[in-house]
Design an enzyme around this catalytic site. Structure first.
Site, short mmCIF file in Angstrom:
data_model
loop_
_atom_site.label_atom_id
_atom_site.label_comp_id
_atom_site.label_asym_id
_atom_site.label_seq_id
_atom_site.Cartn_x
_atom_site.Cartn_y
_atom_site.Cartn_z
N PRO A 23 -23.98 30.55 -13.77
CG PRO A 23 -24.38 29.06 -15.52
CD PRO A 23 -25.63 29.66 -13.95
CG ASN A 24 -19.76 31.31 -16.51
OD1 ASN A 24 -18.23 31.27 -15.21
ND2 ASN A 24 -20.05 30.26 -17.12
NE ARG A 31 -20.01 34.97 -18.68
CZ ARG A 31 -21.06 35.19 -18.76
NH1 ARG A 31 -21.59 35.41 -18.05
NH2 ARG A 31 -20.90 34.55 -19.46
CE1 TYR A 36 -23.51 38.72 -20.64
CE2 TYR A 36 -21.05 38.02 -20.70
CZ TYR A 36 -22.32 37.66 -21.60
OH TYR A 36 -22.34 36.53 -22.25
CG ASN A 87 -29.00 36.76 -16.27
OD1 ASN A 87 -28.67 35.68 -16.83
ND2 ASN A 87 -27.97 38.13 -16.63
CB ALA A 90 -24.66 29.10 -19.87
CG HIS A 93 -29.12 30.08 -23.79
ND1 HIS A 93 -30.19 30.60 -23.97
CD2 HIS A 93 -27.68 30.96 -23.23
CE1 HIS A 93 -29.22 32.43 -24.05
NE2 HIS A 93 -28.42 31.84 -23.67
CG ASP A 100 -38.61 20.04 -15.49
OD1 ASP A 100 -39.92 20.62 -16.86
OD2 ASP A 100 -38.71 18.91 -15.65
CD GLU A 111 -34.93 34.59 -20.14
OE1 GLU A 111 -36.64 34.43 -20.56
OE2 GLU A 111 -34.79 34.07 -20.88
CG HIS A 113 -31.13 36.99 -20.90
ND1 HIS A 113 -30.54 36.16 -20.05
CD2 HIS A 113 -31.93 36.42 -20.49
CE1 HIS A 113 -30.67 35.19 -20.46
NE2 HIS A 113 -32.28 35.17 -20.60
CB SER A 115 -26.49 40.30 -23.41
OG SER A 115 -26.15 39.55 -23.11
NE ARG A 120 -23.58 37.52 -26.34
CZ ARG A 120 -23.18 36.93 -25.53
NH1 ARG A 120 -24.11 36.66 -24.16
NH2 ARG A 120 -21.99 36.39 -25.19
NE ARG A 124 -24.42 33.61 -26.42
CZ ARG A 124 -23.66 33.57 -25.11
NH1 ARG A 124 -23.85 32.34 -23.77
NH2 ARG A 124 -21.64 32.38 -25.14
#
Ligand code: DQA
Length: 157
Positions: A23-24, A31, A36, A87, A90, A93, A100, A111, A113, A115, A120, A124
């Site tokens: 998301p986002n 953003r 970012y 990625n 949100a 977290h 699962d 994984e 990211h 940032s 942060r 997070r």
């Protein structure tokens, strides 16, 4: 030459990697640019495709704001892809459902990211995705994705 002499044919299939964005991330460029950057989501997709091309791996890049859609794409990756780069934004977290799903398909998972979430806010610092990931690349902007693709291309056995 050696293959022709022995009658052997080598067919090398490119590694297939599913790159999932949560998301986002479609809001990149707008953003929180101080965190970012100013480049857009379509810049990110182009970057990933160019890196994949240089490494000789196939990528399919997807983004969703919906947890269930990400879960369904992870499930559908079984038998279709060799590895997942994710990625989860949100959902990293919060989402036991994504964890699962990753554990259910048991594909190699990396994984990423943009940032460094652990540098942060405290909330997070927990990553459910990390519990299913063989490696984490973070804090390097778009280059975190390049690191993940290189990791997968290099250590595939
Ligand atoms: C992010 C970090 C997350 O904490 C955040 O919720 C995101 C983006 C990153 O790429 O830095 O949406 O995953």
């Amino acid at each position: 030459m050696a293959a022709a002499a022995t009658g052997l044919t080598w067919i090398l299939e490119a590694m297939k990697i599913l790159v999932l964005n949560g998301p986002n991330l479609n809001m990149l460029g707008v953003r929180e640019p101080a965190i970012y950057g100013k480049r857009t989501y379509s810049d990110l997709v182009g970057f990933i495709q160019r890196e994949a091309g240089a490494l000789g791996v196939d990528v399919c890049v997807r983004q969703s704001n919906c947890e269930g859609e990400l879960v369904s794409w992870i499930q559908s990756a079984l038998g279709e892809f060799d590895a997942i780069v994710i990625n989860a934004a949100a959902y990293t977290h919060t989402s036991v459902a994504i964890l699962d799903a990753l554990k259910a398909v048991a594909l190699r998972t990396v994984e990423v990211h943009l940032s460094d979430p652990s540098a942060r806010e405290e909330f997070r610092s927990r990553s459910y995705v990390s519990l299913a990931a063989e490696a984490v690349f973070k804090g390097r902007g778009f280059d975190s994705y390049a690191d993940a693709l290189r990791h997968l291309a290099k250590v595939e056995v």
